[in-house]
Scaffold this active site. Structure first.
Site, PDB file in Angstrom:
ATOM      1  N   ALA A 174      -1.559  -6.571   9.409  1.00 41.72           N
ATOM      2  CA  ALA A 174      -1.383  -7.922   8.873  1.00 41.72           C
ATOM      3  C   ALA A 174      -2.098  -8.941   9.763  1.00 41.72           C
ATOM      4  CB  ALA A 174       0.104  -8.253   8.758  1.00 41.72           C
ATOM      5  N   GLY A 175      -1.802  -8.905  11.063  1.00 46.17           N
ATOM      6  CA  GLY A 175      -2.369  -9.907  11.971  1.00 46.17           C
ATOM      7  C   GLY A 175      -3.867  -9.734  12.165  1.00 46.17           C
ATOM      8  N   ARG A 188      12.541   6.902  -1.112  1.00 49.20           N
ATOM      9  CA  ARG A 188      13.099   7.291   0.189  1.00 49.20           C
ATOM     10  C   ARG A 188      14.610   7.138   0.277  1.00 49.20           C
ATOM     11  NH1 ARG A 188       8.194   4.714   3.763  1.00 49.20           N
ATOM     12  NH2 ARG A 188       6.700   6.250   2.988  1.00 49.20           N
ATOM     13  N   ARG A 229      11.512   0.009   0.183  1.00 51.72           N
ATOM     14  CA  ARG A 229      10.050   0.007   0.025  1.00 51.72           C
ATOM     15  C   ARG A 229       9.569   1.372  -0.425  1.00 51.72           C
ATOM     16  NH1 ARG A 229       5.771   1.838   3.069  1.00 51.72           N
ATOM     17  NH2 ARG A 229       6.971   2.153   4.978  1.00 51.72           N
TER      18      ARG A 229
END
Ligand SMILES: Cc1cc2nc3c(=O)[nH]c(=O)nc-3n(C[C@H](O)[C@H](O)[C@H](O)COP(=O)(O)OP(=O)(O)OC[C@H]3O[C@@H](n4cnc5c(N)ncnc54)[C@H](O)[C@@H]3O)c2cc1C
Length: 637
Positions: A44-45, A330, A435
């Site tokens: 992301a960064g 999951r 997720r």
């Protein structure tokens, strides 16, 4: 307080285009006038800093490690989703959107998730252009495999090293900007506070981890990409340095923390083997494309796996969920593994493991094919366990792995604090209560390459900010707070190691707020955490000084934050009187022991506001409105 997610009006499929058109632009010459801080250099960064630099902004990029290449993202194994439909098997942007909303048990925002599915295809094109060596079919097209919660193959991968390859791509782009003078890297810095002036986020205070110096950095906007807090469980699959400190310090400065109780326990990890173990190893979900999960039918059967005949094996996932089989999401796979072990059917020395068996796949496709697909993962397993997974089934058990909770952000990925953007695993946005596999890399890169470049411009062009320097009293105050806290940690002079406190915290959370939760346990956990925290500040031992490289001090600061944050996590779990995704409260389950939501009362994001150390935080709710998808009981049968 009304939490405005700033979701654009109009049809779902047109929202993002329309919004991009409506966002104010910063003209190319003016971009040079703005400084942006990006904290974190993972997917992301790294992608955000590179993209913002390429646009012409001046960027300062901070990370804990000695190089951006060592961010935890490098560990990602299995792959990244996109709705390319290369397999011609029925995939589409809509299907990826639908699967993700359903996978998250209908607890995510429709508009954000739809944008994620739209942008997913651009990510693959972008990464191919960067030279990411995605696996290819014989004819040269990019290959795909399946991940949990989907009946199509949409996961792009580079063997079991997808995160590493994607990170090297982002890193190359980042270094190009460093060389061009647009991005300045600040490795070995730990952000310990943010600075808010007149309601606008204007900078950060960091500790130089080599010299111990406390530094102040000002900016026009701050982008936090500091990853997830799964290490609050002590044992997790995350990197040792993964922490909650950056987001928790922002929370203490007014940023709302959303859904902290949404944590993900991954079903396929190498089981715990001893008290003094400090890390758990993931065995990628991709293995469930070919590996079959089973336990002996008879509780207490201790025969070696190869001596248990087919008729005495329980392939419980295939049996119970014929449509999705071993590739159920999951949360579902983890709960089922726990149920089997609780019934006494667990395998291995501890009885807390189930088998993941490649024998059929090897018989069908040959060892070479399996090795080509998963070679490095199977080799890793063999190195750690000294058992050859080509010859006997792997043993796996669920472990803490990922967090869906994080700082609250609106559609622009801006928190409730002006100028504080939050991306990747650090925000709460797109995955609801669970997720799906291969969606975190997709989200991190969507945020960094394709969302923030637009929305940060909209913010900068649409607001005015007075000139400030780091001499401002707000920086002085933040520096004083950080220095004082460091001094306090070093002066405890107790007898118990920080790791020991962390380990106990992990036990409390795993026991009472792990794969299954109940109200009594959550209340007990709250008290135990408070007691442990009190003892920490009286009896922890933190050796060394603040003026040089001191990893004990670093760890102590992070564990102190975990000890506060864990209470918020437990409170959030207690407040949510329903089960959804990874949050399973035993009081709310269907007859078939699946999570039972309460859409009437809990179809909201829970966003917590800090109110002081001795006061309970205040809960704000953002209602989730579903206009395009019907809320149903999630089923993978
Ligand atoms: C073993 C494993 C395998 C995985 N496999 C997959 C997969 O196959 N597919 C998938 O989609 N997802 C996968 N995931 C999840 C995915 O890897 C992560 O969610 C994702 O990489 C997070 O990226 P990020 O950029 O948000 O954060 P990170 O990569 O965690 O980066 C965080 C950055 O923030 C910096 N940082 C943190 N705190 C501070 C601070 N206080 N001050 C300064 N800097 C700070 C760190 O130095 C680092 O640079 C996996 C996760 C694990 C644990």
């Amino acid at each position: 307080m009304h939490l405005d997610a700033k979701i654009p009006s109009g049809p779902l499929a047109e929202k993002w285009d329309k919004h991009r058109f409506e966002l104010k632009l910063v003209n190319p010459a003016n971009k040079r006038k703005y400084n942006i801080i990006v904290v974190g250099s993972g997917l992301a960064g790294g992608s955000a800093a590179a993209s913002l630099g390429e646009l012409g902004y001046y960027v300062k990029n901070f990370c804990i490690q000695d190089s951006p290449r060592r961010a935890h993202s490098i560990a990602a194994q299995g792959g990244i989703n996109a709705a390319k439909n290369y397999q011609n098997d029925g995939d589409s942007i809509w299907r990826l959107f639908y699967d993700t909303i359903k996978g998250g048990d209908f607890r995510a925002r429709e508009a954000n998730v739809y944008r994620l599915a739209q942008v997913s295809n651009h990510i693959i094109d972008h990464c191919v252009a960067q030279g990411i060596p995605f696996a290819r079919e014989y004819g040269g097209l990019l290959a795909n495999r399946s991940f949990g919660g989907a009946q199509v193959s949409r996961t792009f991968y580079a063997r079991g090293q997808t995160g590493q390859q994607l990170l090297l791509g982002a890193y190359s782009s980042l270094m190009r900007q460093v060389a061009a003078g647009q991005v300045t890297m600040f490795p070995r810095r730990e952000m310990l506070d943010i600075v808010v002036i007149n309601g606008q986020t204007r900078g950060i205070v960091v500790r130089n981890l080599i010299t111990g110096e406390i530094e102040s950095h000002g900016a026009d906007a701050v982008v936090l990409c500091t990853g997830g807090y799964a290490n609050v469980f002590y044992l997790s699959t995350n990197a040792m340095a993964s922490n909650v400190s950056a987001t928790f310090r922002a929370y203490k400065k007014g940023a709302f923390f959303a859904n902290p109780c949404y944590t993900q326990i991954h079903p396929t990890c190498i089981p715990v083997h001893g008290t003094y173990q400090s890390k758990l190893t993931l065995m990628s979900e991709s293995l469930r494309n070919d590996g079959r999960v089973w336990v002996p039918k008879t509780p207490g059967d201790k025969r070696p796996p190869n001596q248990i005949p087919e008729s005495e094996r329980d392939y419980y996932l295939e049996e119970k969920y014929p449509s999705f089989g071993n590739l159920v999401p999951r949360d579902v796979a983890s709960r089922n593994a726990k149920t089997q072990c609780d019934m006494g059917k667990g395998v291995g020395e501890t009885g807390f493991a189930v088998y993941l068996d490649f024998a059929d796949a090897i018989k069908r496709d040959g060892k070479e094919v399996i090795e080509q697909k998963y070679g490095n993962l199977l080799q890793m397993y063999e190195k750690i366990t000294a058992s050859n997974p080509y010859e006997e089934p792997m043993m796996i058990y669920p472990a803490s792995h990922y967090v869906m909770g994080g700082l609250w952000v609106d559609y622009n990925l801006m928190s409730n604090l002006d100028g504080l953007f939050v991306m990747g695993e650090a925000n709460f946005s797109d995955h609801g209560a669970n997720r799906l596999g291969a969606s975190a890399l997709m989200q991190g890169l969507a945020d960094g390459y394709f969302v923030i470049p637009y929305t940060v411009g909209g913010y900068l062009a649409g607001t005015s900010r007075p000139e400030i320097t780091t001499d401002h009293p707000a920086f002085t105050e933040a520096t004083r707070y950080v220095t004082e806290r460091t001094r306090k940690l070093l002066s405890i002079n107790g007898k118990r190691t920080v790791d020991d406190f962390h380990r106990e915290l992990g036990h409390i959370l795993w026991e009472y707020c792990g794969m299954s939760r109940n109200d009594d346990g959550l209340l007990k956990a709250k008290t135990l955490i408070q007691e442990l925290r009190e003892e920490f500040w009286e009896n922890a031992v933190v050796p060394g000084s603040s003026e040089d490289f001191n990893q004990s001090l670093e760890r102590a600061g992070r564990v102190a934050d975990f000890l506060e944050f864990a209470e918020l996590l437990v409170m959030d779990a207690f407040e949510r009187k329903e089960s959804c995704g990874g949050h399973f409260n035993e009081a709310y389950q269907t007859e078939e022991h699946e999570a039972m939501r309460d859409d009437e009362n809990f179809c909201h994001v829970a966003a917590w506001e800090y109110k002081g150390d001795d006061t309970d935080p205040e809960l704000h709710k953002e209602s989730l409105v579903f206009e395009n998808i019907e809320l149903t009981q999630r089923s993978y049968k």
